[in-house]
Design an enzyme around this catalytic site. Structure first.
Site, PDB file in Angstrom:
ATOM      1  N   CYS A  98       0.803  -1.223   0.000  1.00  0.00           N
ATOM      2  CA  CYS A  98       0.000   0.000   0.000  1.00  0.00           C
ATOM      3  C   CYS A  98       0.840   1.280   0.000  1.00  0.00           C
ATOM      4  O   CYS A  98       1.301   1.711  -1.041  1.00  0.00           O
ATOM      5  CB  CYS A  98      -0.956  -0.042   1.181  1.00  0.00           C
ATOM      6  N   ARG A 135     -12.579   6.077  -1.299  1.00  0.00           N
ATOM      7  CA  ARG A 135     -11.412   5.224  -1.066  1.00  0.00           C
ATOM      8  C   ARG A 135     -11.651   3.853  -1.705  1.00  0.00           C
ATOM      9  O   ARG A 135     -12.799   3.433  -1.876  1.00  0.00           O
ATOM     10  CB  ARG A 135     -11.184   5.044   0.445  1.00  0.00           C
ATOM     11  N   HIS A 210      -3.179  -5.817   1.931  1.00  0.00           N
ATOM     12  CA  HIS A 210      -2.565  -5.537   3.238  1.00  0.00           C
ATOM     13  C   HIS A 210      -2.001  -6.773   3.944  1.00  0.00           C
ATOM     14  O   HIS A 210      -1.963  -7.856   3.382  1.00  0.00           O
ATOM     15  CB  HIS A 210      -3.578  -4.805   4.125  1.00  0.00           C
TER      16      HIS A 210
HETATM   17  N1  GLN Z   1      -1.438   6.938   1.866  1.00  0.00           N
HETATM   18  C1  GLN Z   1      -2.014   5.905   1.213  1.00  0.00           C
HETATM   19  C2  GLN Z   1      -3.389   6.007   0.630  1.00  0.00           C
HETATM   20  O1  GLN Z   1      -4.391   6.247   1.289  1.00  0.00           O
HETATM   21  C3  GLN Z   1      -1.717   4.595   1.830  1.00  0.00           C
HETATM   22  C4  GLN Z   1      -2.758   4.058   2.735  1.00  0.00           C
HETATM   23  C5  GLN Z   1      -2.379   2.754   3.311  1.00  0.00           C
HETATM   24  O2  GLN Z   1      -1.209   2.392   3.309  1.00  0.00           O
HETATM   25  N2  GLN Z   1      -3.351   2.052   3.807  1.00  0.00           N
HETATM   26  O3  GLN Z   1      -3.440   5.801  -0.542  1.00  0.00           O
END
Ligand code: GLN
Length: 267
Positions: A98, A135, A210
């Site tokens: 990520c 998101r 993740h």
């Molecule tokens: N900053 C990043 C985003 O929101 C990474 C988020 C994350 O690692 N969960 O894209």
């Protein structure tokens, strides 16, 4: 016989371990210990000298929120970035989740504030489309297509190289010349548009999936361990098989829940 041992370099454990990313470190550690291979976990963070980056056999990096990511990206610039580039280009394996792939690319444009320069190791860029953008959250399933990883995983498991993960990111990643890790079957992947998931560079796996990535896909953990030991000892390594029946049951339950049992056919 030579005793094997493995050193895991864990990038910024306190700043970069969202959504269970620590699980990737624990999985590599336990799968080595179950095979009587001792493991040392070495944090690679603001207190670490660049030289330490050369002492690790595998690098694990997790996700972070935009603010933490900025701190990390600034701290890595310079000698540490050079050491990490050298290590990964020499074939030291890694798994980067990520926020970590975002910082290995050319830059990341966060939802607020200035563009943050990345390490430029992976030929990709990441941009957050702004605070009002949706998101990318949910279960993700993708098929590994990167070569030679896809062929090696097929040979190892006798199955199609399908990865089950969980993603949660605002940033969208756009690949340039770097190979994608795989093709999305369900979920968003890199940007929800082009159907690609992650990136693959030498022996480094970059993904939006993740920290339960390795427990859910134990073959990936074994691939990383094997590569790390082969790189370290410069000889072929054969890992003993472990009982993965629980992980396989969990995978099957997820495929059922996502109505994807049809795609899990043999390779
Ligand atoms: N900053 C990043 C985003 O929101 C990474 C988020 C994350 O690692 N969960 O894209």
């Amino acid at each position: 016989m030579q005793e094997l041992e493995l050193k895991i370099g864990w990038l910024y454990p306190t700043l970069m371990s969202t959504y269970g990313d620590r699980g990737n470190v624990i999985t590599i550690q336990r799968r080595c210990q179950w095979r009587d291979i001792p493991v040392t976990i070495i944090p690679l963070d603001a207190q670490t000298e660049a030289e330490t980056f050369y002492q690790v056999d595998i690098i694990v990096g997790g996700g972070a929120q935009d603010r933490q990511q900025e701190i990390v990206m600034r701290d890595l610039q310079g000698k540490k970035a050079a050491a990490m580039k050298e290590q990964l280009s020499a074939g030291i394996p890694g798994v980067f989740t990520c926020g970590s792939p975002q910082l290995l690319g050319h830059y990341y444009e966060p939802a607020f504030g200035q563009r943050i320069e990345g390490l430029g190791l992976l030929d990709l860029v990441s941009k957050h489309p702004g605070p009002n953008a949706k998101r990318c959250i949910g279960n993700v399933v993708f098929e590994i297509t990167a070569s030679p990883l896809a062929e090696e995983i097929k040979a190892m498991t006798g199955e199609k190289p399908l990865v089950i993960g969980f993603e949660n990111h605002g940033g969208r990643t756009y690949l340039q010349t770097v190979s994608p890790l795989g093709k999305v079957i369900t979920g968003y992947g890199n940007n929800g548009e082009d159907g690609y998931e992650g990136a693959f560079y030498h022996n480094a796996i970059a993904t939006y999936a993740h920290g339960p990535l390795l427990p859910k896909n134990p073959f990936l953990a074994d691939w990383l361990i094997q590569k790390a030991l082969e790189q370290k000892y410069q000889k072929p390594i054969f890992l003993t098989k472990l009982d993965d029946s629980l992980a396989l049951k969990a995978r099957f339950a997820m495929f059922e829940r996502l109505e994807l049992t049809g795609v899990t056919n043999k390779a």
